[in-house]
Design a protein around this motif. Structure first.
Motif, mmCIF file in Angstrom:
data_model
loop_
_atom_site.group_PDB
_atom_site.id
_atom_site.type_symbol
_atom_site.label_atom_id
_atom_site.label_comp_id
_atom_site.label_asym_id
_atom_site.label_seq_id
_atom_site.Cartn_x
_atom_site.Cartn_y
_atom_site.Cartn_z
ATOM 1 N N GLU A 71 7.878 3.535 -6.192
ATOM 2 C CA GLU A 71 7.016 4.608 -5.720
ATOM 3 C C GLU A 71 5.418 3.948 -5.820
ATOM 4 O O GLU A 71 4.730 3.977 -4.986
ATOM 5 N N MET A 72 4.959 2.996 -7.321
ATOM 6 C CA MET A 72 3.741 2.527 -7.473
ATOM 7 C C MET A 72 3.549 1.413 -6.478
ATOM 8 O O MET A 72 2.586 1.329 -5.906
ATOM 9 N N LYS A 73 4.569 0.642 -6.328
ATOM 10 C CA LYS A 73 4.549 -0.610 -5.588
ATOM 11 C C LYS A 73 4.532 -0.112 -3.846
ATOM 12 O O LYS A 73 3.437 -0.755 -3.229
ATOM 13 N N ALA A 74 4.701 0.788 -3.563
ATOM 14 C CA ALA A 74 4.475 1.350 -2.419
ATOM 15 C C ALA A 74 3.081 1.815 -2.056
ATOM 16 O O ALA A 74 2.331 1.586 -0.975
ATOM 17 N N TRP A 75 2.340 2.444 -3.098
ATOM 18 C CA TRP A 75 1.009 2.687 -3.114
ATOM 19 C C TRP A 75 0.341 1.470 -3.188
ATOM 20 O O TRP A 75 -0.990 1.125 -2.538
ATOM 21 N N ASP A 76 0.516 0.561 -4.177
ATOM 22 C CA ASP A 76 -0.350 -0.680 -4.370
ATOM 23 C C ASP A 76 0.491 -1.803 -4.920
ATOM 24 O O ASP A 76 0.777 -1.778 -6.272
ATOM 25 N N PRO A 77 1.040 -2.865 -3.931
ATOM 26 C CA PRO A 77 1.746 -3.847 -4.428
ATOM 27 C C PRO A 77 1.218 -4.643 -5.647
ATOM 28 O O PRO A 77 2.028 -5.447 -6.169
ATOM 29 N N ALA A 78 -0.137 -4.486 -5.825
ATOM 30 C CA ALA A 78 -0.671 -5.531 -6.765
ATOM 31 C C ALA A 78 -0.550 -4.894 -8.120
ATOM 32 O O ALA A 78 -0.876 -5.504 -9.090
ATOM 33 N N VAL A 79 -0.003 -3.826 -8.386
ATOM 34 C CA VAL A 79 0.223 -3.207 -9.754
ATOM 35 C C VAL A 79 1.417 -3.701 -10.269
ATOM 36 O O VAL A 79 2.465 -3.766 -9.704
ATOM 37 N N ALA A 80 1.388 -4.240 -11.593
ATOM 38 C CA ALA A 80 2.328 -4.844 -12.313
ATOM 39 C C ALA A 80 3.319 -3.627 -12.706
ATOM 40 O O ALA A 80 2.823 -2.617 -13.134
ATOM 41 N N THR A 81 4.710 -3.875 -12.532
ATOM 42 C CA THR A 81 5.309 -2.629 -13.163
ATOM 43 C C THR A 81 6.547 -3.092 -14.215
ATOM 44 O O THR A 81 6.806 -4.237 -13.831
ATOM 45 N N VAL A 82 6.916 -2.208 -14.967
ATOM 46 C CA VAL A 82 7.853 -2.561 -16.002
ATOM 47 C C VAL A 82 9.124 -1.211 -15.824
ATOM 48 O O VAL A 82 8.757 -0.170 -16.222
ATOM 49 N N ALA A 83 10.252 -1.635 -15.370
ATOM 50 C CA ALA A 83 11.353 -0.677 -15.375
ATOM 51 C C ALA A 83 12.087 -0.681 -16.558
ATOM 52 O O ALA A 83 12.674 -1.600 -17.268
#
Length: 275
Positions: free
Chosen positions: A161-173
């Motif tokens: 969901e965050m990547k859909a808003w902003d692909p530049a945000v790093a995520t950790v599942a």
């Protein structure tokens, strides 16, 4: 570098059920430790990247979840409620980055403990006609300050969901959703190491957030028509239908107004269900 942390609980490592995140749930006290340790991993990562200050906002439910005695002593903590800006309390344009720790997917998405702010009371939220939840509203409010969101941790659906808003945000599942109350968990040590190292990397390679001061439109569909009716007493709020209210303003005003919506909803729905 000043870093701001908004800490939710549903997306914390090891958490999958309402008993984990709602007092007096049988595993709530244990989950407070899990939440604090996820935040500590982000704090360590921020200081490794050169942070000079880390401000943590306890953003879940009663907003008294994080354990100050276990929290990294270098972190400043905002605890308790009500707070005019809720999950964004304390964020200012002076901050260089936002970290979202323990976040979850919006209502209607099959993610772990997915909802939007109030469980079943809110059915849907739209920002400029785009379906959103806590992630999208926080990202938009941060952008209104001109502060980039650098990192989000949560289950895989929250990360998507965050990547859909902003692909530049790093995520950790830190877990992978099997259903709304079930997940395949990443081992605790592995998850905390990933949070710490990804935080450091994300802060060392911050993207630029363009400040957005435009008028935005927020629409909220409530489970109860009574809530929508009461909210129309707020200047500028109108009804799209019996259960959906609409209001337009700049994003920071919208976010503050939305937190007022939540307090009105809590008051209106405080009686036991009629049926």
């Amino acid at each position: 570098m000043k870093v701001y942390v908004s800490a939710d609980m549903e997306g914390v490592t090891g958490v999958v059920d309402a008993e984990d995140v709602q007092p007096p749930g049988r595993d709530y006290e244990r989950s407070r430790v899990l939440m604090t340790e996820d935040v500590n991993a982000a704090v360590r990562g921020a200081y490794a990247a050169g942070a000079t200050e880390v401000l943590v906002n306890d953003a879940h439910g009663p907003m008294r979840n994080l354990l100050p005695d276990l929290l990294d002593p270098r972190a400043l903590l905002i605890k308790g409620r009500p707070k005019p800006m809720g999950m964004m309390e304390g964020l200012t344009p002076d901050h260089d980055a936002v970290l979202c720790i323990g976040f979850h997917a919006r209502a209607g998405v099959l993610g772990v403990l997915s909802h939007s702010f109030m469980g079943h009371e809110i059915e849907d939220i739209w920002l400029d006609d785009h379906p959103t939840g806590e992630i999208g509203l926080l990202h938009a409010a941060a952008a209104a300050h001109g502060v980039p969101v650098a990192l989000l941790t949560g289950d895989d659906t929250a990360c998507d969901e965050m990547k859909a808003w902003d692909p530049a945000v790093a995520t950790v599942a830190v877990k992978y959703a099997k259903d709304r109350f079930a997940a395949q968990l990443v081992p605790l040590t592995e998850a905390r190491e990933a949070i710490e190292s990804t935080t450091t990397e994300a802060l060392r390679h911050l993207h630029i957030a363009k400040r957005n001061a435009a008028v935005r439109t927020l629409a909220v569909r409530w489970q109860s028509a009574s809530v929508a009716s009461h909210l129309t007493a707020i200047p500028g709020v109108s009804r799209r239908d019996d259960r959906t209210v609409v209001v337009g303003a700049d994003m920071l005003q919208l976010y503050r107004m939305f937190n007022l919506f939540l307090r009105v909803c809590t008051a209106v729905t405080s009686n036991p269900p009629y049926c």
